[in-house]
Scaffold this motif. Structure first.
Motif, mmCIF file in Angstrom:
data_model
loop_
_atom_site.group_PDB
_atom_site.id
_atom_site.type_symbol
_atom_site.label_atom_id
_atom_site.label_comp_id
_atom_site.label_asym_id
_atom_site.label_seq_id
_atom_site.Cartn_x
_atom_site.Cartn_y
_atom_site.Cartn_z
ATOM 1 N N THR A 239 129.762 78.598 -5.960
ATOM 2 C CA THR A 239 129.511 78.172 -7.336
ATOM 3 C C THR A 239 129.619 79.347 -8.297
ATOM 4 O O THR A 239 130.254 79.247 -9.356
ATOM 5 N N ASN A 240 129.023 80.472 -7.934
ATOM 6 C CA ASN A 240 129.082 81.658 -8.796
ATOM 7 C C ASN A 240 130.500 82.211 -8.894
ATOM 8 O O ASN A 240 130.946 82.629 -9.971
ATOM 9 N N PHE A 241 131.210 82.213 -7.785
ATOM 10 C CA PHE A 241 132.586 82.708 -7.777
ATOM 11 C C PHE A 241 133.479 81.842 -8.660
ATOM 12 O O PHE A 241 134.274 82.355 -9.462
ATOM 13 N N VAL A 242 133.356 80.530 -8.530
ATOM 14 C CA VAL A 242 134.178 79.629 -9.336
ATOM 15 C C VAL A 242 133.838 79.771 -10.823
ATOM 16 O O VAL A 242 134.737 79.820 -11.673
ATOM 17 N N ARG A 243 132.562 79.864 -11.122
ATOM 18 C CA ARG A 243 132.151 79.974 -12.536
ATOM 19 C C ARG A 243 132.748 81.228 -13.174
ATOM 20 O O ARG A 243 133.315 81.180 -14.270
ATOM 21 N N PRO A 264 131.565 67.428 0.153
ATOM 22 C CA PRO A 264 130.781 66.914 -0.979
ATOM 23 C C PRO A 264 129.593 67.775 -1.362
ATOM 24 O O PRO A 264 129.256 67.879 -2.550
ATOM 25 N N GLU A 265 128.946 68.424 -0.384
ATOM 26 C CA GLU A 265 127.775 69.230 -0.707
ATOM 27 C C GLU A 265 128.113 70.405 -1.624
ATOM 28 O O GLU A 265 127.259 70.863 -2.382
ATOM 29 N N TYR A 266 129.359 70.875 -1.571
ATOM 30 C CA TYR A 266 129.777 71.982 -2.427
ATOM 31 C C TYR A 266 130.461 71.487 -3.697
ATOM 32 O O TYR A 266 130.275 72.069 -4.778
ATOM 33 N N ALA A 269 127.793 70.460 -6.229
ATOM 34 C CA ALA A 269 127.196 71.592 -6.941
ATOM 35 C C ALA A 269 128.129 72.115 -8.029
ATOM 36 O O ALA A 269 127.669 72.560 -9.094
ATOM 37 N N LEU A 270 129.423 72.052 -7.797
ATOM 38 C CA LEU A 270 130.384 72.537 -8.789
ATOM 39 C C LEU A 270 130.485 71.596 -9.992
ATOM 40 O O LEU A 270 130.667 72.043 -11.124
ATOM 41 N N GLY A 271 130.363 70.308 -9.753
ATOM 42 C CA GLY A 271 130.381 69.335 -10.844
ATOM 43 C C GLY A 271 131.612 69.472 -11.722
ATOM 44 O O GLY A 271 132.753 69.554 -11.245
#
Length: 405
Positions: A239-243, A264-266, A269-271
């Motif tokens: 999530t932090n890397f993608v953001r 799905p669990e990841y 979180a990314l939404g």
């Protein structure tokens, strides 16, 4: 007392394991079969809450159908908090104090390897569910350890099939700095280079698990000016890397190939931050319409009022594979159970799978597709099922990777 294996598999394919008639239950009159399940429940809740729910669904189905060998199954859960030393301590307590019949679980690769070493030293069956380390079944494999999920080698091979078709020549890589991440990068590089000798690897970043400095990592990758990126981060690190990557434009005009991101669990979180078009391994829970999966999904949703995640499938399948081994062995004797696991065919939410006798790796596959946004959520599209049996090395190669005995 034994139960015909064909009866077990026929019943299991219907979504419940009808193993013993009531007369057999009364005849045996024994206590519950006890499983010691060790996992990183507090450290990795996004995966492991659904995992436990999938496990408990399968156990409830088995017990409702009469149990195994005329006995109900009972699971004693322990939380290792992501620490190998805690996992080993729990394993000892489960075997010596709780008198469990076998061990199961494991999420992080280093934790799984620690439990596997305990299993080898104590000669007790360990059904590893999630740890993806290749060492678990190859370089550090042992008679008593079996693994359900497709390994880093298998998932890397699935992704390389797609990566080799890309025009990209210069690749950057980012992975968590422990066995799983290092192994995934090793196999991706080796297999991609074999498929595409013209590629080169221009940058590698290995952030600490759970402590990624995403800004610095993204900056270092951008500085290398790659054509494409192979990503192995997951959970909060992903999530932090993608953001940071979205903010700094790292992914613009670049192909990204990413392990686990389509689960799905990841994606949940990314939404809305889910990057589109990444090539990933994952799980299309809403769209998979095979009979086995529909039965599983419907039962899961009815029990929990929620859709399954990949962890749900792993828990469900691990429990059912253990039930299949017990039925085949006809006993809880440890050595008989180990023998039963070798070459065992068992039912799963994705169809039938097998624990290979040569290396104790299951042939369960994974889905490969692309990420997309739909109604503000990340989803897996353009997917295909990659049969795990097609992405494993031959017996001759395995013999060079795994110690004898």
């Amino acid at each position: 007392m034994t139960i015909d294996r064909r009866r077990f598999l026929a019943a299991a394919s219907g979504g419940a394991v009808a193993l013993a008639a009531p007369s057999l239950v009364r005849a045996q009159g024994a206590g519950a079969i006890r499983i010691g399940e060790i996992n990183s429940y507090t450290a990795q809740p996004a995966f492991l809450k659904p995992y436990r729910q999938g496990w408990e669904l399968a156990q409830a189905q088995v017990n409702a159908a009469g149990g195994v060998l005329g006995r109900k199954i009972e699971t004693i859960f322990r939380d290792d908090a992501g620490k190998p030393e805690d996992a080993v301590r729990h394993a000892g307590d489960l075997i010596n104090a709780e008198k469990v019949d076998l061990l199961s679980g494991g999420y992080l690769s280093n934790v799984g390897l620690a439990i596997a070493d305990f299993a080898a030293q104590n000669k007790r069956l360990y059904a590893a569910s999630e740890p993806l380390s290749d060492a678990l079944v190859w370089s550090k494999g042992n008679r008593y350890t079996f693994r359900l999920r497709p390994s880093t080698y298998m998932q890397a091979a699935m992704l390389v099939e797609e990566a080799a078709r890309l025009k990209a020549r210069k690749w950057a890589l980012v992975a968590p700095n422990y066995e799983y991440g290092q192994s995934a990068v090793k196999w991706f590089k080796e297999l991609l280079k074999k498929a595409r000798p013209d590629v080169e690897f221009v940058a590698e970043q290995y952030p600490a698990l759970g402590r990624i400095d995403a800004g610095a990592t993204v900056q270092a990758l951008e500085a290398a000016k790659p054509d494409a990126i192979f990503n192995v981060t997951f959970s909060a690190d992903l999530t932090n890397f993608v953001r940071q990557g979205n903010t700094r434009g790292l992914f613009e005009g670049r192909d990204v190939v990413s392990m686990l991101t389509g689960e799905p669990e990841y994606l949940d979180a990314l939404g809305t931050e889910t990057p589109e078009g990444w090539i990933v391994t994952g799980y299309p829970h809403a769209d998979l319409a095979t009979p086995e999966h529909v039965r599983f999904r419907d039962a899961y949703q009815a029990r929990y009022n929620d859709y399954p995640r990949l962890g749900s499938v792993v828990g469900f399948d691990t429990m059912n594979s253990i039930a299949a081994a017990l039925a085949k062995a006809g006993t809880t004797d440890n050595e008989a159970l180990v023998a039963a696991m070798e070459g065992l065919t068992f039912p799963s939410a994705f169809g039938s799978a097998e624990y290979r006798a040569i290396d104790h790796q299951a042939t369960l596959g994974a889905f490969v597709g692309r990420t997309a946004l739909k109604d503000g959520k990340g989803v897996l599209v353009d997917w295909r099922y990659a049969d795990g049996a097609k992405y494993l090395p031959s017996d001759d190669v395995v013999k060079t990777l795994r110690p004898a005995g």
